[in-house]
Design a protein around this motif. Structure first.
Motif, PDB file in Angstrom:
ATOM      1  N   SER A 108     -15.091  -9.806   5.823  1.00  0.00           N
ATOM      2  CA  SER A 108     -15.368  -7.928   6.617  1.00  0.00           C
ATOM      3  C   SER A 108     -14.575  -7.275   7.444  1.00  0.00           C
ATOM      4  O   SER A 108     -14.140  -6.378   8.032  1.00  0.00           O
ATOM      5  N   ALA A 109     -13.332  -8.343   7.177  1.00  0.00           N
ATOM      6  CA  ALA A 109     -12.029  -7.773   8.672  1.00  0.00           C
ATOM      7  C   ALA A 109     -10.986  -7.422   7.528  1.00  0.00           C
ATOM      8  O   ALA A 109      -9.994  -8.692   6.459  1.00  0.00           O
ATOM      9  N   ASP A 110     -10.264  -6.534   7.493  1.00  0.00           N
ATOM     10  CA  ASP A 110      -9.461  -6.249   6.450  1.00  0.00           C
ATOM     11  C   ASP A 110      -8.508  -5.018   7.305  1.00  0.00           C
ATOM     12  O   ASP A 110      -8.763  -4.543   8.707  1.00  0.00           O
ATOM     13  N   ALA A 111      -7.202  -5.409   7.058  1.00  0.00           N
ATOM     14  CA  ALA A 111      -6.678  -4.715   7.665  1.00  0.00           C
ATOM     15  C   ALA A 111      -5.302  -4.124   7.047  1.00  0.00           C
ATOM     16  O   ALA A 111      -5.041  -4.102   5.769  1.00  0.00           O
ATOM     17  N   SER A 112      -4.668  -3.258   7.456  1.00  0.00           N
ATOM     18  CA  SER A 112      -3.242  -3.104   6.896  1.00  0.00           C
ATOM     19  C   SER A 112      -2.476  -2.169   8.502  1.00  0.00           C
ATOM     20  O   SER A 112      -2.499  -2.006   9.286  1.00  0.00           O
ATOM     21  N   GLY A 113      -1.384  -1.481   8.213  1.00  0.00           N
ATOM     22  CA  GLY A 113      -0.452  -1.230   8.976  1.00  0.00           C
ATOM     23  C   GLY A 113       0.786  -0.459   7.675  1.00  0.00           C
ATOM     24  O   GLY A 113       1.205  -0.779   6.462  1.00  0.00           O
ATOM     25  N   ASP A 114       1.758   0.213   9.050  1.00  0.00           N
ATOM     26  CA  ASP A 114       3.151   0.449   8.300  1.00  0.00           C
ATOM     27  C   ASP A 114       4.578  -0.206   8.022  1.00  0.00           C
ATOM     28  O   ASP A 114       5.540  -0.082   7.209  1.00  0.00           O
TER      29      ASP A 114
ATOM     30  N   ALA B  40      -8.572  -7.199  13.966  1.00  0.00           N
ATOM     31  CA  ALA B  40     -10.321  -7.285  13.799  1.00  0.00           C
ATOM     32  C   ALA B  40     -10.721  -8.755  13.510  1.00  0.00           C
ATOM     33  O   ALA B  40     -12.344  -8.396  13.839  1.00  0.00           O
ATOM     34  N   VAL B  41     -10.036  -9.233  13.618  1.00  0.00           N
ATOM     35  CA  VAL B  41     -11.324 -10.629  13.718  1.00  0.00           C
ATOM     36  C   VAL B  41     -11.314 -11.200  14.903  1.00  0.00           C
ATOM     37  O   VAL B  41     -12.718 -11.253  15.185  1.00  0.00           O
TER      38      VAL B  41
ATOM     39  N   HIS C 205      -0.708  -7.326  13.377  1.00  0.00           N
ATOM     40  CA  HIS C 205      -1.238  -7.291  14.245  1.00  0.00           C
ATOM     41  C   HIS C 205      -2.614  -6.222  14.123  1.00  0.00           C
ATOM     42  O   HIS C 205      -3.240  -7.496  14.728  1.00  0.00           O
ATOM     43  N   ASN C 206      -2.989  -6.087  13.540  1.00  0.00           N
ATOM     44  CA  ASN C 206      -4.803  -5.486  13.032  1.00  0.00           C
ATOM     45  C   ASN C 206      -4.784  -6.314  12.172  1.00  0.00           C
ATOM     46  O   ASN C 206      -5.829  -6.480  12.392  1.00  0.00           O
ATOM     47  N   ALA C 207      -4.382  -7.615  11.588  1.00  0.00           N
ATOM     48  CA  ALA C 207      -5.295  -8.173  10.555  1.00  0.00           C
ATOM     49  C   ALA C 207      -5.842  -9.168  12.159  1.00  0.00           C
ATOM     50  O   ALA C 207      -6.485  -9.459  12.354  1.00  0.00           O
ATOM     51  N   GLN C 208      -5.133  -9.526  13.363  1.00  0.00           N
ATOM     52  CA  GLN C 208      -5.467  -9.954  14.460  1.00  0.00           C
ATOM     53  C   GLN C 208      -6.281  -9.154  15.094  1.00  0.00           C
ATOM     54  O   GLN C 208      -7.579 -10.552  16.086  1.00  0.00           O
TER      55      GLN C 208
ATOM     56  N   ASP D 288       0.855  -1.291   0.418  1.00  0.00           N
ATOM     57  CA  ASP D 288      -0.099  -0.158  -0.442  1.00  0.00           C
ATOM     58  C   ASP D 288       0.995   1.158   0.423  1.00  0.00           C
ATOM     59  O   ASP D 288       1.618   1.534   1.349  1.00  0.00           O
ATOM     60  N   GLY D 289       1.021   1.802  -0.898  1.00  0.00           N
ATOM     61  CA  GLY D 289       2.272   3.216  -1.582  1.00  0.00           C
ATOM     62  C   GLY D 289       3.937   2.132  -1.131  1.00  0.00           C
ATOM     63  O   GLY D 289       4.199   1.490  -1.566  1.00  0.00           O
ATOM     64  N   ASP D 290       4.411   3.217  -0.785  1.00  0.00           N
ATOM     65  CA  ASP D 290       6.247   2.824  -0.754  1.00  0.00           C
ATOM     66  C   ASP D 290       6.064   1.826   0.275  1.00  0.00           C
ATOM     67  O   ASP D 290       7.331   1.360   0.681  1.00  0.00           O
ATOM     68  N   THR D 291       5.711   2.344   1.705  1.00  0.00           N
ATOM     69  CA  THR D 291       6.114   1.544   2.828  1.00  0.00           C
ATOM     70  C   THR D 291       4.976   1.093   3.582  1.00  0.00           C
ATOM     71  O   THR D 291       5.572  -0.032   4.502  1.00  0.00           O
ATOM     72  N   GLY D 292       3.759   1.158   3.420  1.00  0.00           N
ATOM     73  CA  GLY D 292       2.782   0.274   3.720  1.00  0.00           C
ATOM     74  C   GLY D 292       2.186  -0.506   3.341  1.00  0.00           C
ATOM     75  O   GLY D 292       2.593  -1.176   2.569  1.00  0.00           O
ATOM     76  N   PHE D 293       1.102  -2.084   4.181  1.00  0.00           N
ATOM     77  CA  PHE D 293       0.272  -3.573   4.296  1.00  0.00           C
ATOM     78  C   PHE D 293      -0.828  -3.249   3.869  1.00  0.00           C
ATOM     79  O   PHE D 293      -1.374  -2.308   4.791  1.00  0.00           O
ATOM     80  N   ARG D 294      -1.911  -3.677   3.278  1.00  0.00           N
ATOM     81  CA  ARG D 294      -2.972  -4.258   3.132  1.00  0.00           C
ATOM     82  C   ARG D 294      -3.667  -5.291   2.967  1.00  0.00           C
ATOM     83  O   ARG D 294      -2.390  -6.313   2.022  1.00  0.00           O
ATOM     84  N   ALA D 295      -4.480  -5.616   3.531  1.00  0.00           N
ATOM     85  CA  ALA D 295      -5.014  -7.148   3.796  1.00  0.00           C
ATOM     86  C   ALA D 295      -5.938  -7.627   3.223  1.00  0.00           C
ATOM     87  O   ALA D 295      -7.043  -6.830   4.245  1.00  0.00           O
ATOM     88  N   ASN D 296      -6.509  -8.692   3.038  1.00  0.00           N
ATOM     89  CA  ASN D 296      -7.728  -9.611   3.331  1.00  0.00           C
ATOM     90  C   ASN D 296      -7.871 -10.782   3.543  1.00  0.00           C
ATOM     91  O   ASN D 296      -7.212 -11.739   3.134  1.00  0.00           O
ATOM     92  N   PHE D 297      -8.781 -11.504   4.557  1.00  0.00           N
ATOM     93  CA  PHE D 297      -8.805 -12.882   4.648  1.00  0.00           C
ATOM     94  C   PHE D 297      -9.936 -13.520   3.800  1.00  0.00           C
ATOM     95  O   PHE D 297     -10.991 -12.616   3.964  1.00  0.00           O
ATOM     96  N   PRO D 298     -10.177 -14.401   3.121  1.00  0.00           N
ATOM     97  CA  PRO D 298     -10.600 -15.007   2.306  1.00  0.00           C
ATOM     98  C   PRO D 298     -11.952 -15.719   3.382  1.00  0.00           C
ATOM     99  O   PRO D 298     -12.760 -15.482   2.884  1.00  0.00           O
TER     100      PRO D 298
END
Length: 131
Positions: A24-30, A42-43, A37-40, A10-20
């Motif tokens: 409805s639980a999405d996560a992102s982080g720098d 979110a669920v 950590h944010n993915a855990q 997500d951009g130059d330094t970040g990440f975004r993610a989805n669980f199949p």
């Protein structure tokens, strides 16, 4: 439990993610550590003190790669989800379906960017709510 997570830059330094398994639980982080950590979280927040059925994790990598969310630009990782605060537990289940019905289930699940397990879990919940 180890759940699959599809991670994109997500951009130059970040990440975004989805669980199949948790559409409805999405996560992102720098950082990658912050993302996991944010993915855990979110669920866990989604199911904290909940009696929602939790789908079993999808572990079949060919099934994961076949999902529409796998656009070839991300990577699959497995993250440990802390389910100790969750009131319900996933239970493995073996069932038999007509091949044509299973094909319809798989097509509908793919269209909704979810796994077969997540789709069947939601269908069962929907039917039980009709009672």
């Amino acid at each position: 439990m180890q759940y699959p997570l599809y991670v994109h830059r997500d951009g130059d330094t970040g990440f975004r993610a989805n669980f199949p398994d948790f559409p409805s639980a999405d996560a992102s982080g720098d950082s990658f550590d912050e993302l996991t950590h944010n993915a855990q979280e979110a669920v866990e927040v989604m199911y904290d003190r909940s009696e929602q059925l939790i789908p079993a994790p999808t572990c079949n990598t060919s099934e994961l790669r076949a999902l529409e969310m796998d656009d070839g630009d991300g990577i699959w990782v497995f993250v440990d989800i802390n389910l100790t605060r969750v009131t319900s537990k996933a239970v493995g289940l073996q069932l038999s379906l007509l091949e044509s019905l299973l094909q319809q289930v798989d097509a509908a699940a793919k269209e909704r960017h979810m796994t077969r397990s997540a789709f069947i879990t939601l269908a069962v919940v929907h039917e039980l709510e009709k009672q």
